[in-house]
Design a protein around this motif. Structure first.
Motif, mmCIF file in Angstrom:
data_model
loop_
_atom_site.group_PDB
_atom_site.id
_atom_site.type_symbol
_atom_site.label_atom_id
_atom_site.label_comp_id
_atom_site.label_asym_id
_atom_site.label_seq_id
_atom_site.Cartn_x
_atom_site.Cartn_y
_atom_site.Cartn_z
ATOM 1 N N ALA A 225 21.170 84.453 30.962
ATOM 2 C CA ALA A 225 22.290 84.444 31.899
ATOM 3 C C ALA A 225 23.139 83.201 31.665
ATOM 4 O O ALA A 225 22.628 82.139 31.299
ATOM 5 C CB ALA A 225 21.770 84.481 33.327
ATOM 6 N N LYS A 226 24.450 83.329 31.879
ATOM 7 C CA LYS A 226 25.350 82.202 31.640
ATOM 8 C C LYS A 226 25.112 81.057 32.622
ATOM 9 O O LYS A 226 25.188 79.898 32.261
ATOM 10 C CB LYS A 226 26.800 82.660 31.735
ATOM 11 C CG LYS A 226 27.227 83.553 30.611
ATOM 12 C CD LYS A 226 28.670 83.928 30.748
ATOM 13 C CE LYS A 226 29.105 84.832 29.619
ATOM 14 N NZ LYS A 226 30.499 85.220 29.731
ATOM 15 N N ASP A 227 24.822 81.372 33.862
ATOM 16 C CA ASP A 227 24.662 80.352 34.886
ATOM 17 C C ASP A 227 23.201 80.245 35.314
ATOM 18 O O ASP A 227 22.895 80.133 36.501
ATOM 19 C CB ASP A 227 25.547 80.670 36.090
ATOM 20 C CG ASP A 227 27.026 80.598 35.745
ATOM 21 O OD1 ASP A 227 27.356 79.829 34.821
ATOM 22 O OD2 ASP A 227 27.830 81.290 36.388
ATOM 23 N N ALA A 228 22.291 80.257 34.368
ATOM 24 C CA ALA A 228 20.868 80.192 34.692
ATOM 25 C C ALA A 228 20.483 78.823 35.252
ATOM 26 O O ALA A 228 19.514 78.693 35.975
ATOM 27 C CB ALA A 228 20.030 80.500 33.460
ATOM 28 N N HIS A 229 21.250 77.796 34.935
ATOM 29 C CA HIS A 229 20.915 76.447 35.383
ATOM 30 C C HIS A 229 21.383 76.149 36.808
ATOM 31 O O HIS A 229 20.957 75.164 37.403
ATOM 32 C CB HIS A 229 21.536 75.419 34.426
ATOM 33 C CG HIS A 229 23.031 75.369 34.512
ATOM 34 N ND1 HIS A 229 23.832 76.322 33.933
ATOM 35 C CD2 HIS A 229 23.855 74.505 35.143
ATOM 36 C CE1 HIS A 229 25.096 76.029 34.183
ATOM 37 N NE2 HIS A 229 25.140 74.940 34.912
ATOM 38 N N VAL A 230 22.232 76.989 37.366
ATOM 39 C CA VAL A 230 22.780 76.734 38.691
ATOM 40 C C VAL A 230 21.651 76.805 39.722
ATOM 41 O O VAL A 230 20.879 77.745 39.765
ATOM 42 C CB VAL A 230 23.890 77.753 39.029
ATOM 43 C CG1 VAL A 230 24.376 77.566 40.465
ATOM 44 C CG2 VAL A 230 25.035 77.626 38.055
ATOM 45 N N GLY A 231 21.552 75.766 40.540
ATOM 46 C CA GLY A 231 20.520 75.705 41.564
ATOM 47 C C GLY A 231 19.242 75.053 41.080
ATOM 48 O O GLY A 231 18.398 74.689 41.871
ATOM 49 N N VAL A 232 19.086 74.921 39.770
ATOM 50 C CA VAL A 232 17.875 74.313 39.222
ATOM 51 C C VAL A 232 18.150 72.872 38.803
ATOM 52 O O VAL A 232 17.358 71.977 39.048
ATOM 53 C CB VAL A 232 17.357 75.138 38.016
ATOM 54 C CG1 VAL A 232 16.149 74.484 37.403
ATOM 55 C CG2 VAL A 232 17.053 76.553 38.437
ATOM 56 N N VAL A 233 19.300 72.654 38.199
ATOM 57 C CA VAL A 233 19.659 71.323 37.711
ATOM 58 C C VAL A 233 20.549 70.651 38.741
ATOM 59 O O VAL A 233 21.522 71.233 39.221
ATOM 60 C CB VAL A 233 20.405 71.423 36.359
ATOM 61 C CG1 VAL A 233 20.795 70.046 35.858
ATOM 62 C CG2 VAL A 233 19.551 72.143 35.341
ATOM 63 N N LYS A 234 20.200 69.417 39.091
ATOM 64 C CA LYS A 234 20.996 68.672 40.066
ATOM 65 C C LYS A 234 22.104 67.908 39.354
ATOM 66 O O LYS A 234 21.967 67.510 38.204
ATOM 67 C CB LYS A 234 20.118 67.691 40.837
ATOM 68 C CG LYS A 234 19.094 68.365 41.700
ATOM 69 C CD LYS A 234 18.296 67.335 42.465
ATOM 70 C CE LYS A 234 17.272 68.013 43.351
ATOM 71 N NZ LYS A 234 16.466 67.042 44.080
ATOM 72 N N GLN A 235 23.174 67.697 40.061
ATOM 73 C CA GLN A 235 24.291 66.936 39.519
ATOM 74 C C GLN A 235 23.920 65.453 39.482
ATOM 75 O O GLN A 235 23.380 64.927 40.455
ATOM 76 C CB GLN A 235 25.533 67.152 40.385
ATOM 77 C CG GLN A 235 26.807 66.622 39.798
ATOM 78 C CD GLN A 235 27.244 67.363 38.551
ATOM 79 O OE1 GLN A 235 26.870 68.513 38.353
ATOM 80 N NE2 GLN A 235 28.011 66.703 37.714
ATOM 81 N N TYR A 236 24.180 64.773 38.379
ATOM 82 C CA TYR A 236 23.836 63.359 38.243
ATOM 83 C C TYR A 236 24.976 62.510 38.782
ATOM 84 O O TYR A 236 26.151 62.749 38.487
ATOM 85 C CB TYR A 236 23.573 63.006 36.785
ATOM 86 C CG TYR A 236 23.259 61.557 36.576
ATOM 87 C CD1 TYR A 236 22.022 61.046 36.923
ATOM 88 C CD2 TYR A 236 24.202 60.677 36.052
ATOM 89 C CE1 TYR A 236 21.721 59.701 36.750
ATOM 90 C CE2 TYR A 236 23.903 59.338 35.874
ATOM 91 C CZ TYR A 236 22.667 58.857 36.224
ATOM 92 O OH TYR A 236 22.378 57.531 36.045
ATOM 93 N N SER A 237 24.616 61.518 39.569
ATOM 94 C CA SER A 237 25.606 60.549 40.039
ATOM 95 C C SER A 237 25.029 59.157 39.820
ATOM 96 O O SER A 237 23.837 58.928 40.001
ATOM 97 C CB SER A 237 25.927 60.779 41.513
ATOM 98 O OG SER A 237 24.749 60.633 42.278
ATOM 99 N N MET A 238 25.880 58.246 39.435
ATOM 100 C CA MET A 238 25.449 56.881 39.152
ATOM 101 C C MET A 238 25.013 56.192 40.452
ATOM 102 O O MET A 238 25.657 56.361 41.484
ATOM 103 C CB MET A 238 26.586 56.078 38.528
ATOM 104 C CG MET A 238 26.965 56.518 37.127
ATOM 105 S SD MET A 238 25.689 56.172 35.927
ATOM 106 C CE MET A 238 25.733 54.411 35.878
ATOM 107 N N PRO A 239 23.945 55.424 40.408
ATOM 108 C CA PRO A 239 23.530 54.697 41.617
ATOM 109 C C PRO A 239 24.516 53.575 41.906
ATOM 110 O O PRO A 239 25.214 53.096 41.014
ATOM 111 C CB PRO A 239 22.153 54.142 41.224
ATOM 112 C CG PRO A 239 22.147 54.107 39.751
ATOM 113 C CD PRO A 239 23.042 55.215 39.286
#
Length: 126
Positions: free
Chosen positions: A50-64
């Motif tokens: 699936a094209k969006d298989a990572h949605v909901g599994v991978v979190k968005q990275y933000s710098m601390p």
């Protein structure tokens, strides 16, 4: 004597032919299994991902957030002198019993003499 040599030669020939027969059948069997395995591998088609298989599994990275440097107090000398003036806390336990206090302060020689002293023999059955 020639019959003995002839018998040994025929026995050796039969043993050699048996080994050759087993080795060729094993090689033929190996090739058959290997060919079957390779054919199945080539015919395998992986299911489409699936094209969006990572949605909901991978979190968005933000710098601390960047840490703030420590602040040096304005009057460092007075704070250091106040720290030096504080009386240290005694961490040793207070023992009310005198014998326990003596055991805690006994020297190494006294302790070794205590360990080497003979223990009284217990009265046992005769």
């Amino acid at each position: 004597m020639s019959s003995t040599v002839l018998r040994q030669a025929s026995t050796a020939a039969r043993a050699f032919s048996r080994k050759a027969a087993f080795s060729t059948s094993a090689a033929a069997r190996k090739d058959f299994v290997q060919d079957l395995y390779i054919r199945e591998l080539k015919s395998y088609k992986a299911p489409p991902a699936a094209k969006d298989a990572h949605v909901g599994v991978v979190k968005q990275y933000s710098m601390p957030p960047t840490p703030k440097p420590p602040v040096v107090p304005a009057d460092l000398a007075s704070e250091l002198s106040a720290y030096d003036a504080i009386e240290p806390v005694d961490a040793a336990p207070k023992v009310a019993d005198g014998s326990a206090a003596e055991q805690l302060t006994m020297g190494a020689d006294t302790f070794l003499a205590f360990l080497e002293a003979d223990e009284p023999k217990a009265e046992g059955h005769h």
